[in-house]
Design a protein around this motif. Sequence first.
Motif, PDB file in Angstrom:
ATOM      1  N   VAL A 179       0.820  -1.207  -0.025  1.00 39.30           N
ATOM      2  CA  VAL A 179       0.017  -0.027   0.077  1.00 39.30           C
ATOM      3  C   VAL A 179       0.994   1.357   0.054  1.00 39.30           C
ATOM      4  CG1 VAL A 179      -1.760   1.391   1.058  1.00 39.30           C
ATOM      5  CG2 VAL A 179      -1.990  -1.179   1.090  1.00 39.30           C
ATOM      6  N   VAL A 180       1.774   1.435   0.853  1.00 35.90           N
ATOM      7  CA  VAL A 180       2.741   2.468   0.781  1.00 35.90           C
ATOM      8  C   VAL A 180       3.342   2.976  -0.264  1.00 35.90           C
ATOM      9  CG1 VAL A 180       4.697   3.677   2.283  1.00 35.90           C
ATOM     10  CG2 VAL A 180       2.801   2.120   3.322  1.00 35.90           C
ATOM     11  N   PRO A 181       3.947   2.062  -0.944  1.00 33.15           N
ATOM     12  CA  PRO A 181       4.689   2.654  -2.241  1.00 33.15           C
ATOM     13  C   PRO A 181       3.711   3.231  -3.254  1.00 33.15           C
ATOM     14  CG  PRO A 181       5.817   0.532  -1.523  1.00 33.15           C
ATOM     15  CD  PRO A 181       4.691   0.913  -0.778  1.00 33.15           C
ATOM     16  N   SER A 182       2.462   2.473  -3.491  1.00 30.96           N
ATOM     17  CA  SER A 182       1.357   2.831  -4.257  1.00 30.96           C
ATOM     18  C   SER A 182       1.049   3.954  -4.206  1.00 30.96           C
ATOM     19  CB  SER A 182       0.573   1.551  -4.519  1.00 30.96           C
ATOM     20  OG  SER A 182       0.898   0.457  -4.829  1.00 30.96           O
ATOM     21  N   MET A 183       0.768   4.154  -2.657  1.00 28.47           N
ATOM     22  CA  MET A 183       0.202   5.629  -2.270  1.00 28.47           C
ATOM     23  C   MET A 183       1.083   6.644  -2.464  1.00 28.47           C
ATOM     24  SD  MET A 183      -2.506   7.265  -1.112  1.00 28.47           S
ATOM     25  CE  MET A 183      -3.528   6.008  -0.617  1.00 28.47           C
ATOM     26  N   ALA A 228      10.491  14.274 -10.844  1.00 32.27           N
ATOM     27  CA  ALA A 228      10.795  13.230 -11.519  1.00 32.27           C
ATOM     28  C   ALA A 228      11.646  12.055 -11.163  1.00 32.27           C
ATOM     29  CB  ALA A 228      11.413  13.664 -12.795  1.00 32.27           C
ATOM     30  N   GLN A 229      12.778  12.766 -10.221  1.00 30.23           N
ATOM     31  CA  GLN A 229      13.636  11.524  -9.582  1.00 30.23           C
ATOM     32  C   GLN A 229      12.925  10.804  -8.505  1.00 30.23           C
ATOM     33  OE1 GLN A 229      17.013  13.500  -7.599  1.00 30.23           O
ATOM     34  NE2 GLN A 229      17.809  11.671  -7.199  1.00 30.23           N
ATOM     35  N   ARG A 230      12.071  11.487  -7.878  1.00 28.74           N
ATOM     36  CA  ARG A 230      11.064  10.721  -6.693  1.00 28.74           C
ATOM     37  C   ARG A 230      10.180   9.736  -7.549  1.00 28.74           C
ATOM     38  NH1 ARG A 230      10.998  13.338  -1.341  1.00 28.74           N
ATOM     39  NH2 ARG A 230      12.159  15.253  -1.687  1.00 28.74           N
ATOM     40  N   TRP A 231       9.694  10.130  -8.438  1.00 34.07           N
ATOM     41  CA  TRP A 231       8.941   9.205  -9.286  1.00 34.07           C
ATOM     42  C   TRP A 231       9.433   8.010  -9.627  1.00 34.07           C
ATOM     43  CZ3 TRP A 231       8.208   7.024 -14.050  1.00 34.07           C
ATOM     44  CH2 TRP A 231       6.812   6.167 -14.117  1.00 34.07           C
ATOM     45  N   ALA A 232      10.777   8.202 -10.363  1.00 29.85           N
ATOM     46  CA  ALA A 232      11.398   7.130 -10.889  1.00 29.85           C
ATOM     47  C   ALA A 232      11.910   6.141  -9.435  1.00 29.85           C
ATOM     48  CB  ALA A 232      12.874   7.679 -11.532  1.00 29.85           C
ATOM     49  N   GLY A 233      12.339   6.698  -8.485  1.00 27.35           N
ATOM     50  CA  GLY A 233      12.597   5.875  -7.282  1.00 27.35           C
ATOM     51  C   GLY A 233      11.493   5.285  -6.868  1.00 27.35           C
ATOM     52  N   LEU A 234      10.338   5.743  -6.692  1.00 31.38           N
ATOM     53  CA  LEU A 234       9.127   5.118  -5.995  1.00 31.38           C
ATOM     54  C   LEU A 234       8.792   3.937  -7.146  1.00 31.38           C
ATOM     55  CD1 LEU A 234       7.519   7.928  -4.469  1.00 31.38           C
ATOM     56  CD2 LEU A 234       8.138   5.940  -3.454  1.00 31.38           C
ATOM     57  N   ARG A 235       8.668   4.235  -8.455  1.00 27.93           N
ATOM     58  CA  ARG A 235       8.342   3.497  -9.499  1.00 27.93           C
ATOM     59  C   ARG A 235       9.064   1.929  -9.442  1.00 27.93           C
ATOM     60  NH1 ARG A 235       4.246   1.064 -11.886  1.00 27.93           N
ATOM     61  NH2 ARG A 235       4.963   0.325 -13.819  1.00 27.93           N
ATOM     62  N   THR A 236      10.626   2.220  -9.351  1.00 29.98           N
ATOM     63  CA  THR A 236      11.483   0.955  -9.077  1.00 29.98           C
ATOM     64  C   THR A 236      11.132   0.310  -7.719  1.00 29.98           C
ATOM     65  OG1 THR A 236      13.187   2.353 -10.054  1.00 29.98           O
ATOM     66  CG2 THR A 236      13.906   0.543  -8.963  1.00 29.98           C
ATOM     67  N   LEU A 237      10.913   1.163  -6.526  1.00 31.21           N
ATOM     68  CA  LEU A 237      10.411   0.450  -5.332  1.00 31.21           C
ATOM     69  C   LEU A 237       9.226  -0.312  -5.393  1.00 31.21           C
ATOM     70  CD1 LEU A 237      11.013   0.077  -2.330  1.00 31.21           C
ATOM     71  CD2 LEU A 237       9.781   2.092  -2.115  1.00 31.21           C
ATOM     72  N   ARG A 238       8.158   0.323  -5.949  1.00 32.96           N
ATOM     73  CA  ARG A 238       6.961  -0.491  -6.362  1.00 32.96           C
ATOM     74  C   ARG A 238       7.185  -1.733  -7.221  1.00 32.96           C
ATOM     75  NH1 ARG A 238       2.144   1.196  -9.858  1.00 32.96           N
ATOM     76  NH2 ARG A 238       0.734  -0.267  -9.441  1.00 32.96           N
ATOM     77  N   ALA A 274       9.706  -3.447  -7.531  1.00 26.00           N
ATOM     78  CA  ALA A 274      10.824  -4.625  -6.639  1.00 26.00           C
ATOM     79  C   ALA A 274       9.906  -5.062  -5.355  1.00 26.00           C
ATOM     80  CB  ALA A 274      11.677  -3.806  -5.866  1.00 26.00           C
ATOM     81  N   ASP A 275       8.901  -4.573  -4.907  1.00 25.39           N
ATOM     82  CA  ASP A 275       8.008  -5.202  -3.675  1.00 25.39           C
ATOM     83  C   ASP A 275       7.240  -6.188  -4.505  1.00 25.39           C
ATOM     84  OD1 ASP A 275       9.046  -4.047  -1.663  1.00 25.39           O
ATOM     85  OD2 ASP A 275       7.578  -2.492  -1.634  1.00 25.39           O
TER      86      ASP A 275
END
Length: 66
Positions: free
Chosen positions: A25-29, A53-63, A65-66
């Motif tokens: 839930v947290v990475p998607s939110m 843009a950098q935050r979006w790329a990092g969160l997308r990668t984290l999402r 990976a999970d």
Amino acid sequence: IDTYKAKGALKEIGIAKHSLAQQFVVPSMALAVVDRAIQSFGAEGVSQDTDLAQRWAGLRTLRIAD
């Protein structure tokens, strides 16, 4: 679970399931929040002038990976 069998460890099992749900839930939110911020900034949201843009790329990668 080995000591008290599954019935005695229900609380710990519940905690593990709850934290597992939060991992999804947290990475998607967070990605949804950053995506809305990018939308509100318009073209500037995807430029290097903001860190969105950098935050979006990092969160997308984290999402992913999970």
